[in-house]
Motif scaffolding. Sequence first.
Motif, PDB file in Angstrom:
ATOM      1  N   ASN B 200       0.777  -1.234   0.000  1.00 62.40           N
ATOM      2  CA  ASN B 200       0.000   0.000   0.000  1.00 62.40           C
ATOM      3  C   ASN B 200       0.810   1.287   0.000  1.00 62.40           C
ATOM      4  OD1 ASN B 200      -2.996  -0.222  -0.001  1.00 62.40           O
ATOM      5  ND2 ASN B 200      -2.574  -1.741   1.583  1.00 62.40           N
ATOM      6  N   MET B 202       1.227   4.722  -1.335  1.00 59.92           N
ATOM      7  CA  MET B 202       0.065   5.481  -1.818  1.00 59.92           C
ATOM      8  C   MET B 202       0.103   5.688  -3.335  1.00 59.92           C
ATOM      9  SD  MET B 202      -1.907   5.661   0.651  1.00 59.92           S
ATOM     10  CE  MET B 202      -3.145   6.500  -0.319  1.00 59.92           C
ATOM     11  N   ARG B 287      -5.519   0.613  -8.152  1.00 56.98           N
ATOM     12  CA  ARG B 287      -5.284   0.089  -6.799  1.00 56.98           C
ATOM     13  C   ARG B 287      -5.621  -1.402  -6.747  1.00 56.98           C
ATOM     14  NH1 ARG B 287      -1.827   1.037  -3.140  1.00 56.98           N
ATOM     15  NH2 ARG B 287      -2.145   3.233  -3.644  1.00 56.98           N
ATOM     16  N   MET B 710      -9.329  -1.365  -1.199  1.00 52.19           N
ATOM     17  CA  MET B 710      -9.191  -0.589   0.038  1.00 52.19           C
ATOM     18  C   MET B 710     -10.476  -0.581   0.867  1.00 52.19           C
ATOM     19  SD  MET B 710      -6.815   2.715  -0.615  1.00 52.19           S
ATOM     20  CE  MET B 710      -5.021   2.550  -0.607  1.00 52.19           C
TER      21      MET B 710
ATOM     22  N   CYS C  41      -6.465   5.227  -5.376  1.00 55.83           N
ATOM     23  CA  CYS C  41      -7.265   4.012  -5.244  1.00 55.83           C
ATOM     24  C   CYS C  41      -8.365   4.045  -6.282  1.00 55.83           C
ATOM     25  CB  CYS C  41      -7.850   3.866  -3.832  1.00 55.83           C
ATOM     26  SG  CYS C  41      -9.266   4.929  -3.471  1.00 55.83           S
ATOM     27  N   CYS C  46      -9.029   6.638  -0.528  1.00 54.60           N
ATOM     28  CA  CYS C  46      -7.727   7.166  -0.098  1.00 54.60           C
ATOM     29  C   CYS C  46      -7.676   8.677  -0.014  1.00 54.60           C
ATOM     30  CB  CYS C  46      -6.612   6.636  -0.991  1.00 54.60           C
ATOM     31  SG  CYS C  46      -6.436   7.526  -2.553  1.00 54.60           S
ATOM     32  N   CYS C 103       0.168  11.603  -0.979  1.00 54.40           N
ATOM     33  CA  CYS C 103      -1.149  11.906  -0.394  1.00 54.40           C
ATOM     34  C   CYS C 103      -1.291  13.391  -0.109  1.00 54.40           C
ATOM     35  CB  CYS C 103      -1.369  11.110   0.898  1.00 54.40           C
ATOM     36  SG  CYS C 103      -0.453  11.748   2.331  1.00 54.40           S
ATOM     37  N   LEU C 134      -5.899   8.828   3.345  1.00 59.20           N
ATOM     38  CA  LEU C 134      -4.929   7.855   3.847  1.00 59.20           C
ATOM     39  C   LEU C 134      -3.514   8.333   3.564  1.00 59.20           C
ATOM     40  CD1 LEU C 134      -6.565   4.523   2.634  1.00 59.20           C
ATOM     41  CD2 LEU C 134      -6.617   5.505   4.941  1.00 59.20           C
TER      42      LEU C 134
END
Lengths: 289, 787, 156
Positions: B200, B202, B287, B710, C41, C46, C103, C134
Motif C-alpha cells: 500500500n 500510496m 489500486r 481498500m 485508489c 484514499c 497523499c 490515507l
Amino acid sequence: MIPPKFDYHRPTSVQEAVQLLQSSPEAKVLAGGHSLIPLMKLRLAAPAAVIDIGRIPDLRGIQALDSGELRIGACTTHHEIATSQAVQRAAPLLAEAAAQIGDRQVRYRGTIGGNLAHADPASDLPAVVVALNATLQAEGPQGSRSIPAAEFFVDLMTTTLQPGEILTQIRVPALGQGTGSCYLKFEHPASGYALCGAAAIVSLNPDGSCAQARLCFNGVSARPVDAAAVAQALVGSDLSDGAIDAAVEDHLRVPDPVGDIHASASYRQELAKALGKRALKAARDRARG
Amino acid sequence: MTHGNGTRGIFGSAIKRREDPKLITGRAKYTDDLQLPGMAYAAILRSPFAHARIRHIDTSQALALEGVLAVFTAQDVEEAGIPGVVPVGWLLPTLKTPAHPILAKDRVRYVGDAVAVVVAEDRYTAHDALEAIQVDYEPLAAVADVRQAVEPGAPAVHEEAPDNVAFTWEIGDREGTDTAFQQAAHVAKLDIVNNRLIPNAMEPRAALADFDPATGELTLYMTTQNPHIHRLLMSLASIGLPEHKIRVVAPEVGGGFGSKIHHYVDEAIVSFASMKLGRPVKWTATRTETYQTDAHGRDHVTTAEMAIDGEGKILGVRVNTYAAMGAYLSTFAPAVPTYLYGTLLSGEYDIPHIYCHVTGVFTHTTPVDAYRGAGRPEATLVIERLVDECAHLAGMDPVELRRRNFVPPDKFPYQTQVALVYDSGNYEAALEKALEKVDYQQFRREQEEARRQGRYLGIGFSTYIEACGLAPSALVGQLGAQAGQWESAVVRVHPTGKVTVYSGSSGHGQGHETTFAQIVAAELGVPYEDVEIVEGDTEAIPHGWGTYGSRSAAVGGSAIATAARRVVDKAKKIAAHLLEAAEEDIVFEDGKFYVKGSPDQAKTLAEVSLQAYLAHNLPKGLEPALEATAFYDPANFVFPFGTHVAIVEVDPETGQVELKRYVAVDDVGNVINPLIVDGQIHGGIAQGVGQALYEGAVYDESGNLVTGTMLDYAVPKAHFLPAFETDRTVTPCPHNPLGVKGVGEAGTIASTAAVVNAVVDALRPFGVTHLNPPVTAEKVWKAIHGA
Amino acid sequence: MGVPIQLEVNGQTVRQEVEPRLLLVHFLRDVLGLTGTKIGCDTSQCGACTVLMDGHAVKSCTVLAVQADGSSITTIEGLAQDGKYHPVQEAFWEAHGLQCGYCTPGMILSVVDLLESHPSPSEAEIREGLEGNLCRCTGYHNIVRAVQIAAEAMGK
C-alpha cells in the motif's frame, strides 16, 4: 478505475427525469454519484445511460413544516443533513447518522436519496429512516406514491422502487417532547461501513418510565432490522441499565444475520447486543436531558 | 563530527526538508504525471483465476476497437526472441527456480498473473479493450494456504516443485538446541501465523517506456527504489537490450516500503510494447491491480519454542517456519524468510542455542517479497511473543525476564548463534528510558484497579534488534545474493565551489536531498544551500544499489562522506601548493584551508576549486578538477535497537482494541536530521500497528484475494492511532564513517510485537496466552468469550 | 457524444467538451495537465484525489466531469496565492507532515476544508476529520501537528 461508456442525460425537472427513465429502462439514476460511480469504476455496473438528477431544484433542500415534519429532497447531501439545524431539532437521530456516513468528502457529495435507493444494508441511513417512521416519496409514470420506510427495503441492494420510479423526497416526522435518540456505529476499519449500526429512540412518560422505544439496526442483516420485541419489552419499564440490558438480552433476535469475511454472523449479533444497549442508554440519557 | 565541519551543527540539525516545496504545491512529477509526445497507454489483462490453463486467447475484438494500437500476448514475446522473464535475485542451495514469464504462456498461477497487454491511444480505450479480449481458461485446482500447499496431493504450482517446496533452509545448532531444551524449567510453545500484508504505497506502481528505434535506446521512467537493479535485470533477463542502451529513471516516487524494489513483469511488458510500437507507452496500476500484483509481505506459519531455566535465563530457541513465496519467486523473496529472519532470532538476548528451519512454499497467490522490515518483524514477533510467554509461565515480570537475558554492554562485539556479529548495543539503557516514560509501576497499579472495574488495559513490550544495511558484499554473495551491497557516490565541487552529489541511493520519501546535503555541508564546510543531491537516474549516476533495507544513511551516506573526504584530501594538496606549504601543515576548518598558525591567510574551498579547474598552477602530477567517487562497501551490518511499549484498552463487549499510548525509544546511532528520523519512526510504527490490529490479506480456498480493495483491507487511518511518544539513545555505529545506523524499518520491526503483547496482556484475566495478528475486534471478542 | 462543460479551475474559466464518463480527476490531470491531483485508489477511500469544489473537499475520482459543470474547482496548484503558500502548505512543511508527498495535495486540501468548519479543532477532531485521507508514510503524527500549526496560524 474507469467507468464504461454511457449516454448522459441531465433533466431539469422530475417529470423529465421520469420520462427519460421510461424511455431508457437500462438507465441508472445519478444523484451525488457516491454509490453509482464507484460501482461503475469497478465495472460492477454498466448502465447504458445515466440520468443525472443532481441539478433538479425540487429535489434539493430541507423544509420543516409547522407540524414539525421534515421534508428532505432526495438530492440533499449528507453534509447538509448533518449540519441542518432543522434536522438537528426535529430528528437529531438522522443528523447524527448522516454525520457518520463515509468521510467528510463523501458527505459533501453523497445524498440521502441515493443512499436509500442504493439500499446497502451496511450503510447508516436505512435503519435510521425505519426507526424514525419516515415516509419515502417516489415519482413514477403512474404518478407519485408514498412508501413507509419499513416497507421500502426488500433485500440486499433491493427496494420497492419500481422500474421507472425515482425517489424524490424523504418525509420525517418530528420526535416528540421527552424523546431522546442515538445512532452508534461499529465500523469496518477499511470501508467505514457499519458492521453494526444501532439506531435507538426512547420517549419518556412524565414519571420517567418508558412511553415508547425503537431500536433498529444496520449492517447485521440484508435489510434493516427492527428489534420491535426489545422496544416492546421496554415500554413501561424504568429504563434502568438493568432493564435495558435485560430487554436486549432477552428479546433481541436478528433474522438472517449476515456473515462475511469482515465479520461472522454470530459476532454481528453480539455487536448488535452491545451497541443496542449502549444506543438505548444514550437515547435515554438524552431524553432525560 | 569529522574534519572540516565548517557548517557546524548542520549534521544533526532538524531542518525542514528541501524536497517539500515541490510536493506541497503539486509540482512534483511522479511517473503517471509524465506526458511524452506520441505517448500511448497500456492496460494489462490479468488472470481472474488462481490456477488455470490458457487454451486460447482471442484478441480480435479488442484490436477492432477504435483507438486500440496493439494487443500482445506471450506468443508475441516468444516471436520477438527476447528472454522474456523476470529473474530471482537471491539463490539458496536447495532453491527451485521455475521461470516467471513476463506474460503467462499456457498457464496462469495467481489471480493477477499477466496474460495480455493492450496499447491504445488513451487510458479509457485501453481499459475498455481489456474487456474485449476473450480468454478461454480451463480452471484448475489451486492452493492458497501455505500449510495446505505442502500437504500430499496439493495442486502443484510448478512442475519443477511438485511438492510446492521452493527451498528448505536451516541455521543454528539443532542437536545443541534439542539438548538445551531438556534442561528447561519452562518451555513456551506458540503457533504463530504472521499475517500476509499488502504494502500500500500510496502511489500505485507505474512505468513509462520510451524506446527510440533510431538509437536502439530505451528510457524507462518507473516507480522504483533502485533504478540500477531494474536496469540490470531488465537487460539480463527481460528484454535483452544491452545495459548501456537502457536508461532507468526514478521520477518522484510515492512510497515503496519494499514494493518498488522488485522487478515486476509490468515494466518489462511496457518496454516490450514500446519496442514493438516505437512509441512511448505508459502503464499505471489501478489500486486493485496493486493489491493483486505488488509483492505482498510476511505470510509465515511458525511453530516457535523457547526454553528457560528456573532463573528465567533463556536456554534455547527452536523455530520451524513455513514461508509463502507465492506463485513465483520475486526478486529477493528467498532472502526474506532466511537470512533476514533466521539470523535475527537471537533478538537482544544472549541465547546459547538457537535452531531455525524454514520451508519456502509456492502457493497460487501473489508473490511475496520484502515489505518494510522484511523478515525482521517476523523474527521480532516470534522472539518477543516467546519472551512474554516464558515470563508468564515462570511467573515473572516480562520486563525482568528481558533484563536478565539482554546481551550486556561489555559483551560487544557479540557473536550470536545465528551468524550475526552485533557490533554494539546498550539495550538496558533504551528499556529504562522507555519504562520511565510510561511509568511502568504506576501503569501496573492502574491496570489492577481497572480490572476491578471491568476494564481491561494491557501493556506490551518489544525490545527489538534490527540488522540492516546488508553487508559486506562478499558475505552476502556467499549467502546467495545476486547483487552487491555497497553504494556509490560522486561528490563534484564545481569551479565556483558549489557542489553536486550523485548518489546510488534512490529515495522515495525519505528526504535524502536534505539529509545527504547535510552530510556534505558538514564534511566540506560549505553552506547547505550550496549542495545539490542527484539520485534516481542510471544515466547520471555510477552503478548503485538503491534504497531499501534501511541502508541509505548507513551505506549511501557513508559513500557520500567517503567521497567528500577524498575531495578534501585532494583540495588540501592544491591548497598546500597555493599556500606554498607542506600538505601536512595544512589545516581544513570551516570550509577553509590554511597553514597551521596562519588562519588569516586561508583559501576557501571555492578558491581551491577554481584553481583545480583552471589547472594553471597545480602540484606536479595532480589531475585537474575537484571531484571524487567512492564505492563504499560496509564492513558489517548496522544494528539499530530499542524498546517499544504499547498500552491498549480492550472493550470486552465488542472486542475493540484501542491503542491508548505508544512509546518508542530507538537507538539508530548518530542522527543526521531528528525531524526526519522521528518521521521515519512514526510511519514505521503505524505500519506495524496496522499489521497488529487491522491489516491482513485473505484468500479464499480457490485463491481469490477477498481483501482485494481498500474497502476490504484496512490501511490505518488517523483516528486509529494515538500521538506517538518518541525518544532515543545514541550508540554510534563503530564501523562506518558517520556512526549512523538505519531508521526506515525500525518502527515496523518493533511495533507489531509490542501491540500484540499488549493485547495479550490485557486479556490475561481471560486466560488468553496468544493471538495472531491482525488482532481484530472479532478475534478478541472470541478469545474473551471462548467462542 | 461529447458534453460541453464550463467550469472555473483555479480561477480560470475552462470550456471543454468531454465524454460523459470522464472522471473529474482525469479531466484535471489528463485534459488540463494539472497533475498535482493524485489517484491512489479506485474505491473512493484514499483521498489522494481531493480537490475543493465550490469550497468543499470532494473526491474527484468519484465525480464525473459533467457533474462539475458550472462549479469552481481549486486544486493544489491553485492554493498558493500571489506566490505565498497557504498556511496549511506552510504548516505541512514546517511540521514534516509529508514524506513521499503522494497523499499530500489531497491531504492539504482536505485540511483546508476541515479548518473552514473547525477553525480550532481538538486532536480527536483532527484525526476524525482526516478519515477520508490515507497516508502510509507519516503515521499521521506530523500531519496532526501540521493541522494544529495551521489552525493556530490561521486563527491569528
